[in-house]
Design an enzyme around this catalytic site. Structure first.
Site, PDB file in Angstrom:
ATOM      1  N   ASP A  68       0.844  -1.205   0.000  1.00  0.00           N
ATOM      2  CA  ASP A  68       0.000   0.000   0.000  1.00  0.00           C
ATOM      3  C   ASP A  68       0.872   1.246   0.000  1.00  0.00           C
ATOM      4  OD1 ASP A  68      -2.264   1.575   0.102  1.00  0.00           O
ATOM      5  OD2 ASP A  68      -2.823   1.051   2.153  1.00  0.00           O
ATOM      6  N   LYS A  69       0.197   2.366  -0.247  1.00  0.00           N
ATOM      7  CA  LYS A  69       0.835   3.681  -0.171  1.00  0.00           C
ATOM      8  C   LYS A  69      -0.032   4.562   0.708  1.00  0.00           C
ATOM      9  CE  LYS A  69      -0.679   7.011  -2.153  1.00  0.00           C
ATOM     10  NZ  LYS A  69      -1.193   8.399  -2.257  1.00  0.00           N
ATOM     11  N   HIS A  70       0.604   5.440   1.477  1.00  0.00           N
ATOM     12  CA  HIS A  70      -0.166   6.425   2.234  1.00  0.00           C
ATOM     13  C   HIS A  70       0.466   7.785   2.003  1.00  0.00           C
ATOM     14  CE1 HIS A  70      -2.735   8.024   5.377  1.00  0.00           C
ATOM     15  NE2 HIS A  70      -1.694   8.669   5.858  1.00  0.00           N
ATOM     16  N   SER A  71      -0.388   8.785   1.827  1.00  0.00           N
ATOM     17  CA  SER A  71       0.126  10.141   1.651  1.00  0.00           C
ATOM     18  C   SER A  71      -0.283  10.981   2.860  1.00  0.00           C
ATOM     19  CB  SER A  71      -0.468  10.743   0.374  1.00  0.00           C
ATOM     20  OG  SER A  71      -0.398  12.150   0.414  1.00  0.00           O
ATOM     21  N   SER A  75      -0.295   7.220  14.895  1.00  0.00           N
ATOM     22  CA  SER A  75      -1.659   7.336  14.376  1.00  0.00           C
ATOM     23  C   SER A  75      -1.745   6.786  12.945  1.00  0.00           C
ATOM     24  CB  SER A  75      -2.075   8.810  14.417  1.00  0.00           C
ATOM     25  OG  SER A  75      -3.272   9.017  13.736  1.00  0.00           O
ATOM     26  N   LYS A 131      -3.153   2.489  11.760  1.00  0.00           N
ATOM     27  CA  LYS A 131      -4.212   2.197  10.785  1.00  0.00           C
ATOM     28  C   LYS A 131      -3.655   1.445   9.590  1.00  0.00           C
ATOM     29  CE  LYS A 131      -5.118   6.565  10.887  1.00  0.00           C
ATOM     30  NZ  LYS A 131      -5.423   7.916  11.297  1.00  0.00           N
ATOM     31  N   LYS A 132      -2.513   1.895   9.103  1.00  0.00           N
ATOM     32  CA  LYS A 132      -1.955   1.258   7.889  1.00  0.00           C
ATOM     33  C   LYS A 132      -1.516  -0.172   8.180  1.00  0.00           C
ATOM     34  CE  LYS A 132      -2.829   3.694   4.654  1.00  0.00           C
ATOM     35  NZ  LYS A 132      -3.426   3.261   3.386  1.00  0.00           N
ATOM     36  N   ARG A 188      -6.791  14.754  20.259  1.00  0.00           N
ATOM     37  CA  ARG A 188      -5.644  15.590  19.848  1.00  0.00           C
ATOM     38  C   ARG A 188      -6.115  16.797  19.047  1.00  0.00           C
ATOM     39  NH1 ARG A 188      -2.603  11.732  16.381  1.00  0.00           N
ATOM     40  NH2 ARG A 188      -1.329  13.536  15.920  1.00  0.00           N
ATOM     41  N   THR A 208      -9.097  11.135  -0.376  1.00  0.00           N
ATOM     42  CA  THR A 208      -9.406  10.192  -1.457  1.00  0.00           C
ATOM     43  C   THR A 208     -10.850   9.705  -1.364  1.00  0.00           C
ATOM     44  OG1 THR A 208      -7.116   9.518  -1.534  1.00  0.00           O
ATOM     45  CG2 THR A 208      -8.699   7.944  -2.405  1.00  0.00           C
TER      46      THR A 208
HETATM   47  N1  URA Z   1      -3.171  11.761   9.805  1.00  0.00           N
HETATM   48  C1  URA Z   1      -3.451  10.799  10.715  1.00  0.00           C
HETATM   49  O1  URA Z   1      -4.063   9.784  10.388  1.00  0.00           O
HETATM   50  N2  URA Z   1      -3.035  10.980  11.983  1.00  0.00           N
HETATM   51  C2  URA Z   1      -2.352  12.064  12.375  1.00  0.00           C
HETATM   52  O2  URA Z   1      -1.999  12.158  13.539  1.00  0.00           O
HETATM   53  C3  URA Z   1      -2.072  13.071  11.431  1.00  0.00           C
HETATM   54  C4  URA Z   1      -2.498  12.888  10.140  1.00  0.00           C
END
Ligand code: URA
Length: 452
Positions: free
Chosen positions: A90-93, A193, A197-198, A178, A130
């Site tokens: 996967d990719k995350h931006s 964070s 999730k990833k 936060r 997205t």
């Molecule tokens: N995106 C996230 O999912 N978590 C953060 O803390 C900042 C950006």
């Protein structure tokens, strides 16, 4: 490493420890994360803990513990039982304005033999999401059940969906706290964070696009470097090989900003890549090449790039995108009839240059906020989106415009909105006599420190 040992502490003693700059061990961090999940930690305690970390940071072991415990606060996807014949990657931006890369990237990588279970977020503040873009496709179900998600990944090779309540639920509560306690901008907390999730999506490899510049969350280069290194180290320390590209967000990415208009740009890109915006093409193919290389599909980065190019130019990626949309409930003929489904707005007006010269800078954050003010984006997570509002045909830095020529087209509901965008974009886009130096699209590629 995270353990399941359950031990009781007084939360305020652990908060005090972090407040005083001491190191929390894995069991203590596990206790705090359990308190986030079962609400035995109050909002006040969570806010205080976030502020203590904000000021004192966490070392690498603490970050890995926090990531792992938050990841295991919900379900962690497994793919082994599907006997996929390729890696899960996967990719995350970290997000920006006009960042539509995922929509082309996932099908390109799938066309090259990877499996991409991409769980994306909604836009917040000036950055787009997205998921909001995909929501402009009629019928597209971005929240399928796990069986449909897994089935789509298995059958099509990729599925782009939204975050589910089962995925890293501790992060959902922690992030919300936060957000209202001025503690989002902590490298330790952002790392945990994003990665909780990833990593919960069961990846074999991850490529991160850490954006820097006026439209990025990491607006300074130092912050982007620190974040990229932290993510690479923590993800790799958690057993998922990760590479971070630091990329430019000093101008809108591609030629459109919004939701439906960005999906249309993606369809054009996939169907007619020869006409694609050059920077959008470069970053998409480079990210694809890194995903193919890091996940072991190709042993050589250049060969991986050629493979990605062929998948795009030969139409395989477009075909996979069409199949993914259809498998998730969207129309079967979106690629053939895009404007039938993504209908134009009632007012489409040029935004004109008020002087001639070279486009030399963009205040990308302001452009994103102009979109938010017309509801193409949101301030609060609960805000709804107007999917049709947007900008197209955006000029790029280094291009020459003459006075009176369009720098973009506004897609809006009424003339007053177009007039507002004319005023705001005139302030956000700088036109100068000198042609500025071309900026790199990709500044740097970082891997975990122990990998060198
Ligand atoms: N995106 C996230 O999912 N978590 C953060 O803390 C900042 C950006």
């Amino acid at each position: 490493m995270a353990t399941n040992t359950i031990k009781s502490f007084l939360p305020q003693e652990l908060i005090r420890k972090k407040r005083d700059g001491l190191i929390l061990n894995d069991i203590e961090i596990g206790f705090l994360v359990r308190g986030i999940s079962d609400s035995s930690l109050t909002d006040a305690q969570l806010g205080a803990f976030a502020m203590a970390v904000f000021h004192n940071g966490m070392n690498m072991d603490e970050r890995i513990s926090l990531t792992q415990h938050m990841m295991h606060s919900g379900s962690v996807l497994q793919w082994q039982d599907l006997n996929l014949n390729g890696p899960v990657v996967d990719k995350h931006s970290t997000g920006g304005v006009g960042d539509k890369v995922s929509l082309m990237l996932a099908p390109i990588v799938a066309a090259c033999g990877g499996y991409v279970p991409m769980i994306s977020g909604r836009g917040l503040g000036h950055t787009g999401g997205t998921l909001d873009k995909l929501d402009s496709i009629p019928g597209y179900n971005a929240t399928p059940d796990e069986a449909q998600f897994r089935n789509t990944v298995q059958q099509v090779g990729c599925a782009i969906i939204g975050q589910t309540a089962q995925l890293a639920p501790a992060d959902q509560r922690f992030y919300a706290t936060r957000d209202v306690t001025a503690t989002v901008e902590s490298i330790s907390l952002i790392t945990a964070s994003i990665l909780s999730k990833k990593l919960a999506s069961g990846l074999d490899a991850l490529v991160m696009d850490v954006k820097t510049g006026s439209g990025a969350f990491a607006d300074t280069y130092n912050m982007a470097q620190e974040l990229a290194q932290s993510i690479a180290d923590v993800a790799s320390g958690s057993g998922v090989p990760t590479r971070c590209l630091i990329t430019d967000m000093n101008q809108v990415l591609g030629r459109s900003v919004g939701n439906a208009v960005e999906v249309l740009e993606c369809i054009d890109f996939l169907v007619n890549p020869a006409q694609a915006d050059k920077r959008l093409l470069q970053i998409t193919l480079d990210l694809a090449a890194h995903m193919l290389h890091l996940s072991g599909i190709e042993a050589d980065l250049n060969t991986a790039l050629v493979k990605a190019q062929n998948a795009l130019e030969g139409g395989n990626a477009a075909e996979i995108f069409g199949r993914m949309v259809s498998a998730l409930g969207g129309p079967n003929d979106l690629l053939q009839e895009p404007s039938h489904y993504l209908k134009p707005m009632s007012v489409i007006k040029p935004i004109i240059a008020t002087k001639g010269g070279y486009v030399s800078a963009m205040d990308v954050r302001s452009i994103g906020m102009s979109m938010v003010s017309l509801k193409a984006g949101r301030i609060k997570a609960s805000d709804s989106i107007d999917h049709g509002v947007g900008l197209t045909n955006m000029v790029q830095i280094g291009e020459r415009v003459e006075m009176g020529q369009p720098v973009a087209y506004a897609h809006v509901h009424c003339d007053a909105d177009a007039i507002q965008l004319q005023r705001e974009l005139t302030a956000s886009i700088t036109i100068a006599d000198e042609n500025p130096q071309e900026k790199n699209m990709i500044y740097e590629v970082l891997t975990a420190q122990q990998e060198g």
